[in-house]
Design a protein around this motif. Sequence first.
Motif, short mmCIF file in Angstrom:
data_model
loop_
_atom_site.label_atom_id
_atom_site.label_comp_id
_atom_site.label_asym_id
_atom_site.label_seq_id
_atom_site.Cartn_x
_atom_site.Cartn_y
_atom_site.Cartn_z
N ASN A 69 0.82 -1.22 0.00
CA ASN A 69 0.00 0.00 0.00
C ASN A 69 0.85 1.27 0.00
O ASN A 69 0.50 2.25 0.65
N MET A 71 3.61 1.78 1.44
CA MET A 71 4.33 2.08 2.69
C MET A 71 5.81 1.82 2.55
O MET A 71 6.61 2.31 3.34
N SER B 121 -10.47 12.17 5.44
CA SER B 121 -10.67 10.73 5.53
C SER B 121 -11.77 10.36 6.51
O SER B 121 -12.38 9.33 6.38
N THR B 144 -4.81 -5.61 7.22
CA THR B 144 -4.68 -5.53 5.76
C THR B 144 -3.79 -4.37 5.38
O THR B 144 -2.64 -4.54 5.01
N GLU B 145 -4.33 -3.17 5.55
CA GLU B 145 -3.61 -2.01 5.06
C GLU B 145 -2.36 -1.73 5.90
O GLU B 145 -1.34 -1.33 5.38
N TYR B 146 -2.49 -1.95 7.19
CA TYR B 146 -1.38 -1.59 8.08
C TYR B 146 -0.61 -2.81 8.58
O TYR B 146 -0.04 -2.78 9.65
N VAL B 147 -0.61 -3.87 7.76
CA VAL B 147 0.04 -5.09 8.25
C VAL B 147 1.54 -4.89 8.45
O VAL B 147 2.14 -5.45 9.36
N TYR B 148 2.14 -4.03 7.66
CA TYR B 148 3.59 -3.83 7.74
C TYR B 148 3.99 -3.15 9.05
O TYR B 148 4.79 -3.70 9.82
N PRO B 149 3.42 -1.97 9.37
CA PRO B 149 3.76 -1.40 10.68
C PRO B 149 3.34 -2.30 11.84
O PRO B 149 4.01 -2.33 12.87
N LEU B 152 6.01 -4.77 12.34
CA LEU B 152 7.18 -4.10 12.90
C LEU B 152 6.98 -3.84 14.39
O LEU B 152 7.92 -3.98 15.18
N ALA B 153 5.75 -3.49 14.76
CA ALA B 153 5.48 -3.27 16.18
C ALA B 153 5.73 -4.55 16.96
O ALA B 153 6.29 -4.52 18.07
N LEU B 155 7.93 -6.82 16.21
CA LEU B 155 9.38 -6.98 16.36
C LEU B 155 9.92 -6.06 17.45
O LEU B 155 10.81 -6.43 18.21
#
Lengths: 488, 203
Positions: A69, A71, B121, B144-149, B152-153, B155
Amino acid sequence: MNDSLSLSALTPLLPEIFLAVAGLALLVVGVVREQRHGLCAMCRAVAFCFVLACVFMLGLDWHRTVALNGMFVMDQFAGVMKFMILGGLLISVVLGEKYLAQEGLARFEYPLLILFAGLGMMVMVSANHMLVAYMGLELQSLSLYVLAAFRRGHGKSSEAGIKYFLLGALASGFLLFGMSLIYGYTGALSFDGISHVLRASGEGALALPALVGMVFIIIGIAFKISAVPFHMWTPDVYEGAAGSVTALFAIVPKVAAMGLLLRILFAVFEPAQDQWQQIMWLLSMGSMLVGAFGALAQTNIKRLMAYSSINHMGYALIGVVAASQTGVAGVIFYMMVYMLMAAGVFAVVLMMRRGGIALRETTDLAGLGLRNPAIAYAMAILMFSMAGIPPMAGFFCKMFVFQAAIAEGFYVLSVVGVLTTAVAAFYYLRIIKIMFFDKPAEALDQDFGFGRRAVLLGSVLFVVLFILNPDVLIEISRSAAAAVMVAP
Amino acid sequence: MIPALAFYFFATILVCSATLVIFARNPVHAVLFLILGFFNAACLFVLLGAEFLAFIVAIVYVGAVAVLFLFVVMMLEISFDTAREKARRYLPVGLAVGGVLLAELIFLFAGWHTAPGAVVSAANVTEETGALTNTEMLGRILYTEYVYPFQLAGLILLVAMIGAIVLSLRTRSGVRKQSVADQVARKREDVVEIVKVTPGTGV
């Protein structure tokens, strides 16, 4: 949007995913195996992971790709920065392996914390979203806080850890506050979104809320590169942390923070260039002055290196002030050269042991020219390079940023830069004087180990032989600069 | 009417208990007031319709953070009088710095406006997801949208745990631990010796 989680879309993240999984696996291995001889094997395993991650990097597409997305961004700039980070981490692991065993700090968590810090740094330089940038910064900072306090039961190390942690938390607070102001003003968190809104809403100048937000974000990152009003922690943390941890602090985190700074300044706040140039001008000027004059009074070699690193960050920031493509290329190039020089110097600092005890004072180097001439000459070459004496690599990186600054008309900054170089030369040359001309002290312990010798040799060879083929690194820096400066 | 009354009720208690956290002489009382404050903040979240946040405040802050505070306060014998003495010494500097910062913030928020092209928004979210509950919405966006952060949280928390163990776990020497394997592996001939003693000579 929905297909963004398919596996092929995750390809640009391969090195990060690999490091994360490898870190988790090695953690389990470390816990299950008794940690009697754990450190050596673990260091090698982690070093091998860094090498593998580099190999993965080479296999990636280095054109600008965004994933998850929007990021995560992978481009030439992120690629070059990640290479530098992985290289620096590799060096610091190699430097630390034997040193920690000698200091009685052989615990398997050490290389793993470096690995997780490295993961955070890689996340930082390829962040394309405020949240991700913050998460990466915290991941690296938290690992580094623990490493700073790693020599537990030692007063100075605990002090270093707590000082770094408290001030780092304050800086994170500033960063988050700035991010929230920017979010409140633009309604966007992704770098592309913010820069889009900022560009659409004004010609050149930022409105007050965005300006304050930008300043707060810059403060948060300037803390990490220890630029001057935010440098207070550096000497104490460098002095208190274990030697190999200090080496790590000096070599790597600044590269990552500089990467994030460049990315945020050029990809997000590009419309406000006039405004952040003034801030950067102050940071650069202050760092050069404090770094040069603060170091004069230092006798502790780690504190000396701390001020030296502040000083060098000032020079690197000159390139940011110039804000031209040459300037940014100069910053990246400066960080490369500084990293390799500092690695060599710290290899020598870590070799300074007598009777099994690590030495701290510069005067302990006395007589090195007599007893270990090879190491003394290597150190002398590195000191010349740090001071910026012409045929060495350290001269060219300074020349590069000064040229960029003069081309953009920042004369005062350049003149002050050259003058502080002369001041800084004093304390670099004093070390040479101590090594060769002072009354010799007793000999150092001779078990330097392969790692430190190899790093020292590599660093000296780089510094001396750089002049034979300078174009390679400069071209790499240029292409990275072009990638970060192109408007998304 | 009733929500407004409820708001003022909870808000008053919140502000009062927050003030008492600072002014209570007994640290244990201060922590208890802190817990009261957290509960009222949770109630305010419920009034806003953010029930997930309310639960999180109650569970994380009251259940974990405040209890931890209580343990620390009870286990460490902190002398609050000397701490007060020090605080008084640094009060003028602190007030000056805080005052400047506050003035700047007032300036900032007095002139606050959003960017002309700001991404709006808030409205979109409620329109799209009217039927979903708060918790469900957060879950959907987080995984879904924020799976990356989010990962990381995870980790970061792992690193925090490693750090806590590295810095505090010590293996003491001289502790007599039971080693079952050693006990089982012990053989009679290793430890018992039969000596024939001739009278009058000793062993």
